[in-house]
Design a protein around this motif. Structure first.
Motif, PDB file in Angstrom:
ATOM      1  N   VAL A 126      21.031  43.514   9.373  1.00  0.00           N
ATOM      2  CA  VAL A 126      21.214  44.840   8.791  1.00  0.00           C
ATOM      3  C   VAL A 126      22.528  45.415   9.282  1.00  0.00           C
ATOM      4  O   VAL A 126      22.712  45.638  10.490  1.00  0.00           O
ATOM      5  CB  VAL A 126      20.044  45.764   9.166  1.00  0.00           C
ATOM      6  CG1 VAL A 126      20.242  47.135   8.535  1.00  0.00           C
ATOM      7  CG2 VAL A 126      18.717  45.162   8.721  1.00  0.00           C
ATOM      8  N   GLU A 127      23.422  45.659   8.356  1.00  0.00           N
ATOM      9  CA  GLU A 127      24.768  46.131   8.689  1.00  0.00           C
ATOM     10  C   GLU A 127      24.868  47.646   8.543  1.00  0.00           C
ATOM     11  O   GLU A 127      24.144  48.258   7.745  1.00  0.00           O
ATOM     12  CB  GLU A 127      25.794  45.482   7.768  1.00  0.00           C
ATOM     13  CG  GLU A 127      25.824  43.969   7.835  1.00  0.00           C
ATOM     14  CD  GLU A 127      26.791  43.385   6.827  1.00  0.00           C
ATOM     15  OE1 GLU A 127      26.754  42.173   6.597  1.00  0.00           O
ATOM     16  OE2 GLU A 127      27.585  44.158   6.261  1.00  0.00           O
ATOM     17  N   SER A 128      25.793  48.223   9.275  1.00  0.00           N
ATOM     18  CA  SER A 128      26.134  49.633   9.120  1.00  0.00           C
ATOM     19  C   SER A 128      27.605  49.810   9.454  1.00  0.00           C
ATOM     20  O   SER A 128      28.219  48.963  10.111  1.00  0.00           O
ATOM     21  CB  SER A 128      25.264  50.515  10.009  1.00  0.00           C
ATOM     22  OG  SER A 128      25.439  50.183  11.366  1.00  0.00           O
ATOM     23  N   GLY A 129      28.159  50.924   9.014  1.00  0.00           N
ATOM     24  CA  GLY A 129      29.575  51.189   9.216  1.00  0.00           C
ATOM     25  C   GLY A 129      30.342  50.926   7.934  1.00  0.00           C
ATOM     26  O   GLY A 129      29.768  50.811   6.866  1.00  0.00           O
ATOM     27  N   GLY A 130      31.624  50.810   8.037  1.00  0.00           N
ATOM     28  CA  GLY A 130      32.441  50.620   6.857  1.00  0.00           C
ATOM     29  C   GLY A 130      32.800  51.949   6.222  1.00  0.00           C
ATOM     30  O   GLY A 130      32.401  53.008   6.684  1.00  0.00           O
ATOM     31  N   GLY A 131      33.583  51.886   5.158  1.00  0.00           N
ATOM     32  CA  GLY A 131      33.985  53.096   4.460  1.00  0.00           C
ATOM     33  C   GLY A 131      35.466  53.093   4.153  1.00  0.00           C
ATOM     34  O   GLY A 131      36.117  52.058   4.167  1.00  0.00           O
ATOM     35  N   LEU A 132      35.977  54.303   3.908  1.00  0.00           N
ATOM     36  CA  LEU A 132      37.386  54.491   3.554  1.00  0.00           C
ATOM     37  C   LEU A 132      38.134  55.044   4.755  1.00  0.00           C
ATOM     38  O   LEU A 132      37.678  56.015   5.381  1.00  0.00           O
ATOM     39  CB  LEU A 132      37.494  55.462   2.374  1.00  0.00           C
ATOM     40  CG  LEU A 132      38.900  55.902   1.961  1.00  0.00           C
ATOM     41  CD1 LEU A 132      39.706  54.704   1.469  1.00  0.00           C
ATOM     42  CD2 LEU A 132      38.821  56.990   0.897  1.00  0.00           C
ATOM     43  N   ARG A 159      34.281  51.064  12.932  1.00  0.00           N
ATOM     44  CA  ARG A 159      33.389  50.209  13.706  1.00  0.00           C
ATOM     45  C   ARG A 159      32.245  49.745  12.814  1.00  0.00           C
ATOM     46  O   ARG A 159      31.574  50.568  12.193  1.00  0.00           O
ATOM     47  CB  ARG A 159      32.828  50.954  14.920  1.00  0.00           C
ATOM     48  CG  ARG A 159      31.881  50.138  15.787  1.00  0.00           C
ATOM     49  CD  ARG A 159      31.394  50.980  16.972  1.00  0.00           C
ATOM     50  NE  ARG A 159      30.379  50.312  17.754  1.00  0.00           N
ATOM     51  CZ  ARG A 159      30.636  49.492  18.755  1.00  0.00           C
ATOM     52  NH1 ARG A 159      31.896  49.231  19.096  1.00  0.00           N
ATOM     53  NH2 ARG A 159      29.644  48.919  19.437  1.00  0.00           N
ATOM     54  N   LEU A 160      32.075  48.443  12.750  1.00  0.00           N
ATOM     55  CA  LEU A 160      30.963  47.849  12.011  1.00  0.00           C
ATOM     56  C   LEU A 160      29.899  47.388  13.004  1.00  0.00           C
ATOM     57  O   LEU A 160      30.246  46.879  14.079  1.00  0.00           O
ATOM     58  CB  LEU A 160      31.441  46.659  11.186  1.00  0.00           C
ATOM     59  CG  LEU A 160      32.604  46.890  10.226  1.00  0.00           C
ATOM     60  CD1 LEU A 160      32.927  45.600   9.475  1.00  0.00           C
ATOM     61  CD2 LEU A 160      32.306  48.014   9.268  1.00  0.00           C
ATOM     62  N   SER A 161      28.648  47.562  12.619  1.00  0.00           N
ATOM     63  CA  SER A 161      27.548  47.098  13.459  1.00  0.00           C
ATOM     64  C   SER A 161      26.580  46.278  12.625  1.00  0.00           C
ATOM     65  O   SER A 161      26.460  46.487  11.411  1.00  0.00           O
ATOM     66  CB  SER A 161      26.799  48.285  14.072  1.00  0.00           C
ATOM     67  OG  SER A 161      27.632  49.024  14.924  1.00  0.00           O
ATOM     68  N   TRP A 191      22.347  42.619  18.604  1.00  0.00           N
ATOM     69  CA  TRP A 191      23.307  43.179  17.670  1.00  0.00           C
ATOM     70  C   TRP A 191      24.715  42.706  17.986  1.00  0.00           C
ATOM     71  O   TRP A 191      25.021  42.258  19.083  1.00  0.00           O
ATOM     72  CB  TRP A 191      23.241  44.708  17.613  1.00  0.00           C
ATOM     73  CG  TRP A 191      23.444  45.482  18.879  1.00  0.00           C
ATOM     74  CD1 TRP A 191      22.477  46.119  19.614  1.00  0.00           C
ATOM     75  CD2 TRP A 191      24.677  45.741  19.571  1.00  0.00           C
ATOM     76  NE1 TRP A 191      23.032  46.750  20.707  1.00  0.00           N
ATOM     77  CE2 TRP A 191      24.380  46.539  20.699  1.00  0.00           C
ATOM     78  CE3 TRP A 191      26.012  45.388  19.343  1.00  0.00           C
ATOM     79  CZ2 TRP A 191      25.369  46.979  21.591  1.00  0.00           C
ATOM     80  CZ3 TRP A 191      26.997  45.824  20.236  1.00  0.00           C
ATOM     81  CH2 TRP A 191      26.649  46.606  21.347  1.00  0.00           C
ATOM     82  N   VAL A 192      25.548  42.812  16.968  1.00  0.00           N
ATOM     83  CA  VAL A 192      26.962  42.488  17.097  1.00  0.00           C
ATOM     84  C   VAL A 192      27.756  43.627  16.459  1.00  0.00           C
ATOM     85  O   VAL A 192      27.307  44.230  15.494  1.00  0.00           O
ATOM     86  CB  VAL A 192      27.295  41.141  16.428  1.00  0.00           C
ATOM     87  CG1 VAL A 192      27.010  41.163  14.933  1.00  0.00           C
ATOM     88  CG2 VAL A 192      28.733  40.723  16.694  1.00  0.00           C
ATOM     89  N   GLN A 220      24.134  42.030   4.146  1.00  0.00           N
ATOM     90  CA  GLN A 220      24.299  42.387   2.737  1.00  0.00           C
ATOM     91  C   GLN A 220      25.743  42.692   2.382  1.00  0.00           C
ATOM     92  O   GLN A 220      26.096  42.743   1.200  1.00  0.00           O
ATOM     93  CB  GLN A 220      23.415  43.608   2.392  1.00  0.00           C
ATOM     94  CG  GLN A 220      23.950  44.957   2.892  1.00  0.00           C
ATOM     95  CD  GLN A 220      23.597  45.260   4.335  1.00  0.00           C
ATOM     96  OE1 GLN A 220      23.179  44.386   5.108  1.00  0.00           O
ATOM     97  NE2 GLN A 220      23.753  46.534   4.702  1.00  0.00           N
ATOM     98  N   GLY A 221      26.585  42.873   3.377  1.00  0.00           N
ATOM     99  CA  GLY A 221      27.988  43.187   3.133  1.00  0.00           C
ATOM    100  C   GLY A 221      28.235  44.685   3.151  1.00  0.00           C
ATOM    101  O   GLY A 221      27.407  45.469   2.682  1.00  0.00           O
TER     102      GLY A 221
END
Length: 120
Positions: A5-11, A19-21, A77-78, A112-113
């Motif tokens: 399960v990914e989180s983070g990202g954006g503009l 920071r991506l987690s 987690w990474v 999921q990207g």
């Protein structure tokens, strides 16, 4: 069932940080290598960084000195800290991990990207 399960990202603007987690969930015996890949439009998916349980790391040349990968073995987690972002870092970022659901097997899993867009 094992999931990433990914989180983070954006503009973000050029020169900014993100920071991506990614957390591994489900019934897990052991998490081996964890890493991040990215895929820009019209390009093949490429390795960004990988980290082993012992903390050893490998980075793509484009990520060295700007990105830092880290992990927490017990919490599974990474994370990927991305600094000095450039427009060419724009891509969908995917978490990847080799996980042993039981002591007898090992599978490769993908998140999921998450979209990262670097633009002014």
């Amino acid at each position: 069932q094992v999931q990433l399960v990914e989180s983070g990202g954006g503009l973000v603007q050029p020169g900014g940080s993100l920071r991506l987690s990614c957390a591994a969930t489900g019934s897990i015996f052991r998490v081996n290598a964890m890493g991040w890949y990215r895929q820009a439009p019209g390009k093949q998916r490429e390795l960004v960084a990988v980290i082993n349980p012992n903390g050893s790391t490998k980075y793509a040349e484009s990520a060295k000195d700007r990105f830092t990968i880290s992990r927490h073995n017990a919490e599974k987690w990474v994370a990927l800290q991305m600094n000095s972002l450039k427009p060419e870092d724009t891509a969908v970022y995917y978490c990847n991990a080799r996980i042993r659901p039981t002591m007898w097997d090992e599978n490769e899993y993908w998140g999921q990207g998450t979209q990262v867009t670097v633009s002014s």
